[in-house]
Every structure is written in structure tokens, then in C-alpha cells.
Scaffold this motif. Sequence first.
Motif, PDB file in Angstrom:
ATOM      1  N   THR A 221       0.850  -1.193   0.000  1.00 51.60           N
ATOM      2  CA  THR A 221       0.000   0.000   0.000  1.00 51.60           C
ATOM      3  C   THR A 221       0.884   1.240   0.000  1.00 51.60           C
ATOM      4  N   PRO A 222       1.110   1.870  -1.140  1.00 54.63           N
ATOM      5  CA  PRO A 222       1.934   3.084  -1.189  1.00 54.63           C
ATOM      6  C   PRO A 222       1.278   4.203  -0.379  1.00 54.63           C
ATOM      7  N   VAL A 223       2.103   5.040   0.236  1.00 58.67           N
ATOM      8  CA  VAL A 223       1.569   6.132   1.043  1.00 58.67           C
ATOM      9  C   VAL A 223       2.344   7.412   0.729  1.00 58.67           C
ATOM     10  N   ALA A 224       1.593   8.512   0.570  1.00 59.69           N
ATOM     11  CA  ALA A 224       2.179   9.837   0.351  1.00 59.69           C
ATOM     12  C   ALA A 224       1.661  10.779   1.424  1.00 59.69           C
ATOM     13  N   VAL A 225       2.429  11.806   1.711  1.00 61.41           N
ATOM     14  CA  VAL A 225       2.051  12.772   2.742  1.00 61.41           C
ATOM     15  C   VAL A 225       1.800  14.134   2.108  1.00 61.41           C
ATOM     16  N   ILE A 226       0.659  14.724   2.453  1.00 54.82           N
ATOM     17  CA  ILE A 226       0.288  16.062   1.986  1.00 54.82           C
ATOM     18  C   ILE A 226       0.129  16.933   3.228  1.00 54.82           C
ATOM     19  N   THR A 227       0.837  18.055   3.299  1.00 50.10           N
ATOM     20  CA  THR A 227       0.812  18.822   4.544  1.00 50.10           C
ATOM     21  C   THR A 227       0.973  20.314   4.317  1.00 50.10           C
ATOM     22  N   ALA A 228       0.460  21.074   5.260  1.00 48.96           N
ATOM     23  CA  ALA A 228       0.653  22.530   5.251  1.00 48.96           C
ATOM     24  C   ALA A 228       1.829  22.917   6.126  1.00 48.96           C
ATOM     25  N   PHE A 229       2.445  21.947   6.802  1.00 50.74           N
ATOM     26  CA  PHE A 229       3.526  22.226   7.746  1.00 50.74           C
ATOM     27  C   PHE A 229       4.830  21.587   7.268  1.00 50.74           C
ATOM     28  N   GLY A 230       5.041  21.577   5.966  1.00 53.70           N
ATOM     29  CA  GLY A 230       6.194  20.878   5.419  1.00 53.70           C
ATOM     30  C   GLY A 230       7.505  21.616   5.605  1.00 53.70           C
ATOM     31  N   THR A 231       8.520  20.888   6.052  1.00 46.49           N
ATOM     32  CA  THR A 231       9.891  21.386   6.091  1.00 46.49           C
ATOM     33  C   THR A 231      10.776  20.329   5.467  1.00 46.49           C
ATOM     34  N   ILE A 232      12.010  20.697   5.153  1.00 49.10           N
ATOM     35  CA  ILE A 232      12.944  19.736   4.575  1.00 49.10           C
ATOM     36  C   ILE A 232      13.164  18.567   5.531  1.00 49.10           C
ATOM     37  N   ASN A 233      13.291  18.859   6.827  1.00 50.69           N
ATOM     38  CA  ASN A 233      13.500  17.784   7.806  1.00 50.69           C
ATOM     39  C   ASN A 233      12.316  16.821   7.848  1.00 50.69           C
ATOM     40  N   HIS A 234      11.094  17.384   7.783  1.00 47.37           N
ATOM     41  CA  HIS A 234       9.906  16.530   7.751  1.00 47.37           C
ATOM     42  C   HIS A 234       9.916  15.642   6.514  1.00 47.37           C
ATOM     43  N   ALA A 235      10.266  16.246   5.364  1.00 51.51           N
ATOM     44  CA  ALA A 235      10.280  15.492   4.112  1.00 51.51           C
ATOM     45  C   ALA A 235      11.275  14.342   4.173  1.00 51.51           C
ATOM     46  N   VAL A 236      12.494  14.643   4.638  1.00 51.39           N
ATOM     47  CA  VAL A 236      13.522  13.604   4.729  1.00 51.39           C
ATOM     48  C   VAL A 236      13.087  12.492   5.677  1.00 51.39           C
ATOM     49  N   GLU A 237      12.545  12.870   6.840  1.00 51.10           N
ATOM     50  CA  GLU A 237      12.080  11.885   7.821  1.00 51.10           C
ATOM     51  C   GLU A 237      11.005  10.983   7.230  1.00 51.10           C
ATOM     52  N   THR A 238      10.041  11.603   6.532  1.00 49.09           N
ATOM     53  CA  THR A 238       8.918  10.848   5.986  1.00 49.09           C
ATOM     54  C   THR A 238       9.364   9.910   4.873  1.00 49.09           C
ATOM     55  N   LEU A 239      10.247  10.383   4.008  1.00 42.63           N
ATOM     56  CA  LEU A 239      10.720   9.553   2.907  1.00 42.63           C
ATOM     57  C   LEU A 239      11.565   8.392   3.416  1.00 42.63           C
ATOM     58  N   LYS A 240      12.336   8.632   4.462  1.00 42.76           N
ATOM     59  CA  LYS A 240      13.129   7.543   5.045  1.00 42.76           C
ATOM     60  C   LYS A 240      12.231   6.464   5.640  1.00 42.76           C
ATOM     61  N   LYS A 241      11.060   6.865   6.122  1.00 44.12           N
ATOM     62  CA  LYS A 241      10.131   5.893   6.710  1.00 44.12           C
ATOM     63  C   LYS A 241       9.403   5.068   5.641  1.00 44.12           C
ATOM     64  N   GLY A 242       9.486   5.533   4.365  1.00 46.53           N
ATOM     65  CA  GLY A 242       8.893   4.729   3.294  1.00 46.53           C
ATOM     66  C   GLY A 242       7.862   5.404   2.428  1.00 46.53           C
ATOM     67  N   ALA A 243       7.575   6.697   2.631  1.00 47.47           N
ATOM     68  CA  ALA A 243       6.616   7.394   1.764  1.00 47.47           C
ATOM     69  C   ALA A 243       7.187   7.530   0.355  1.00 47.47           C
ATOM     70  N   TYR A 244       6.310   7.509  -0.644  1.00 47.56           N
ATOM     71  CA  TYR A 244       6.806   7.673  -2.015  1.00 47.56           C
ATOM     72  C   TYR A 244       6.811   9.132  -2.446  1.00 47.56           C
ATOM     73  N   ASP A 245       6.155  10.015  -1.671  1.00 42.58           N
ATOM     74  CA  ASP A 245       6.205  11.439  -1.987  1.00 42.58           C
ATOM     75  C   ASP A 245       5.776  12.255  -0.770  1.00 42.58           C
ATOM     76  N   PHE A 246       6.160  13.537  -0.790  1.00 42.07           N
ATOM     77  CA  PHE A 246       5.850  14.466   0.297  1.00 42.07           C
ATOM     78  C   PHE A 246       5.526  15.806  -0.358  1.00 42.07           C
ATOM     79  N   ILE A 247       4.278  16.245  -0.272  1.00 36.48           N
ATOM     80  CA  ILE A 247       3.824  17.436  -0.996  1.00 36.48           C
ATOM     81  C   ILE A 247       3.187  18.417  -0.022  1.00 36.48           C
TER      82      ILE A 247
END
Length: 407
Positions: A78-104
Motif C-alpha cells: 500500500t503506497p503512502v504519500a504525505v500532503i501537509t501545510a507544515f512541510g519542512t525539509i526535515n519533515h520530508a527527509v524523515e517521511t521519505l526515510k520511513k517509506g513514503a513515495y512522496d511528500f507534498i
Amino acid sequence: MTTEQKKILVVDDEPDILQLLEISLSRMGFNVYKAENIGSAKYQLSKTTFHLCLSDFKLPDGHGSELVEHINQNYPNTPVAVITAFGTINHAVETLKKGAYDFITKPISLDTLRQLVITGLQKHEQGGETEAEVRTIDINTAYFAGINDQILKYADNQLPVIIFGPRGTWKQRIAKLIHENSSLRNQSYTEIDCSDENIDLTPVDAGTLVYQNIESLSPERQSQLVKFIKALGDENRILVTSNWSEDEFMHSLGIKKTLIRVLCVGTITTRSMIDMLDDLPEISKTRLEQLAESWNKLPCKIHPSALSKLKSHAFAGNLKELDLILSKAAVNCQNQLIREEDVQLENTGFQPQLNKEMNLEKYIEEIEIREITNALAKTNNNKTKAADLLGISFRALRYKIKKLGID
């Protein structure tokens, strides 16, 4: 399976956002399930098989990266992507390392949402993809295994990646493999040499854009590139290569902080051959086998004395120079055995690089020249401002300019 049967789980604690996503995705023909927190999402995941999950990052009972990790461990198809209004580079890196295929980051357009869903569903359908479809560097060492892991990790999203390392360490090859394993593999692959002052930094073709020698850009062209990157859509991704180390790049006065922020989301650092001498037998063996395959010949073996001669070499050109030396030796040797006399280390075309351990004075001079030149460029040759930027007196700067022969 038709789109009417595909199930998408949407996780967000804002009712308006949930409703908007439900309406948009339902109109695309998908069956939408909603959850307002991580606990509710985990419950629904335990009851229903989803083709895709879209989650907010900031949720009442935790971060979206926690849900990403849970899905990746328990529902890997089950692929998972994160969509957020509170995005930072650190959040993006953390989320992608956990396995998300995208962070928008929000707001998200309908076109971006549609492409995000298409990419996710493609990943779901490729859940049974065979190993042969993945392209990596086929050398069996711990270093290259680590590089391959990073290639596949960064290929799985479209965030910028900068590849640091000395000349000849296959930075362009790594960039090409990230592209070939990505969702943009069928789009164009464009290399842009930033050391060419006349080259266009803003091509219009969709696909992967690879900026080489990024450290060569003037401050004005750095600003132009930052503006261009910020305006790019999902049809493009940025990869960057630099002959500097990450520390040199991050702390250089000549590199704008805005450029660092938009580029240094993902990083890869390559090694020089001097740092891989223990791996030289395996690297040489593999490269000779690959050469033989491309030439449709039997692979050459390498005599221990020839290997010892190779280990004594400084390898100014690193892996590229090793390839050249092995290619010449394989052509000139007899009976598919490379002997010591077949290994030609002279006139390879690679100039020795400065080695700080061997020549500390010249190493320091090179840093001074680079930083003074960058400071002068950044201040439009105003020596007083450049001295302030460098933290030295005007007189000291004038002395160093004269001593180092800076024009």
C-alpha cells in the motif's frame, strides 16, 4: 482492476480537507475511505485492503511519518504519500526515510493530486516487480551496496538530490541510475554543465534535470536557478553533482543559503579510490568481467603483482581512471592474464589532485583562493565588504589577494 474498485484511504484531521479530497477523488472514480487520526487509520487498514493512502503530516495523535512507517512495515503493498501545510525539509527527509513515495505541501492542485494518485497506483501495481527490473551498480562491495540503497531510495520520490564527491567517482552514473529507476524514467534526461556560463539553466523539457559542477555558478545565476527550481512542477526533478565535499558546499561563502535549502534535501557522498583500496580486487575483477561482456570476449584475470602495482597508484581520476587502466591492460595482455608490465599508470590524462595530507600549505591556499574569489563575486568586487564577509581586515585581504595572485 477498474478504477471504480480501487480504494484510497485519506487521513486528515480537518473535515473540510477530508471532504474536498473525498469529492475530488470520487469524481476520478475511486472509492474513498476517511480517517481523522492515526488510530482510526490503523483500524481501517486492519479491516480493508487499500490501493493507496494519502495522509496529512500533523495529526492529533502523532505525525504522518509514524503512519507511513506502520504502513510500510505491515502493508508494504500500500503506497503512502504525505500532503501537509507544515512541510519542512526535515519533515520530508524523515517521511521519505520511513517509506513514503512522496511528500507534498498544501495547497495542492487538482492536476498535482491526480498525478500523485497515478504514481501511487503504479507503485501498487508494481508490488510484484522482479529484481531484474531494478538497475543498480553491479559491484559486490559494502560501499556500492550502500550507494545502491541510496539510488533506489531517492528514485522512489522526486525531491532534489545532490551528489558530492571527487572527480571520477561515478557521480553522473549515480544520477542516471536514479533517473532510470524513477517514475520519470521514460521522460528526458538532461545534463547541464554549470561551469559553462552560456548554458541555459532553465530548460523546458519534462524529465530529470542534472546540474553538474554546481559550485561554479555565479551568485546571479544561483538566484536564477533557485527561482526556476521553486517554480517546477511534478513533471520535473532536480539532481545535482558537485566536486566539493558536503562540508565545503554547505559552508562556502560563495554558495547562497537559498540554493542550499532547495537542493540539500537528499545527499549522496561518493568515495575516492584511495579510500577503497581494500575493495580494489573485487572492483577490478567485476569491471574486467563487464568489459569482456561488452566486447564479447573471455574476461581477463589479474596477476597479484599487477594488483599490487595498481594499489600503489594515487588514482587522480578515481574510478574513471581505473576503468581506463584496466581497458588498456585487457587489450594489451596475453592469454587473458594481466601482468605487472601490462598495467600502464603513466599518461592516463588525469592530473593529480591536491591532497591535504601530502601538501597542507597548498591545500590551505586553494581554500583561501576559493573563498576570497567567492566573497569578491558575492560583493561585486567590493574589497571592503568582502573583507567583512570573510571576517578579516581590509589590509589582510589586500595582502592575500596579492600573495595568492587573485585577479
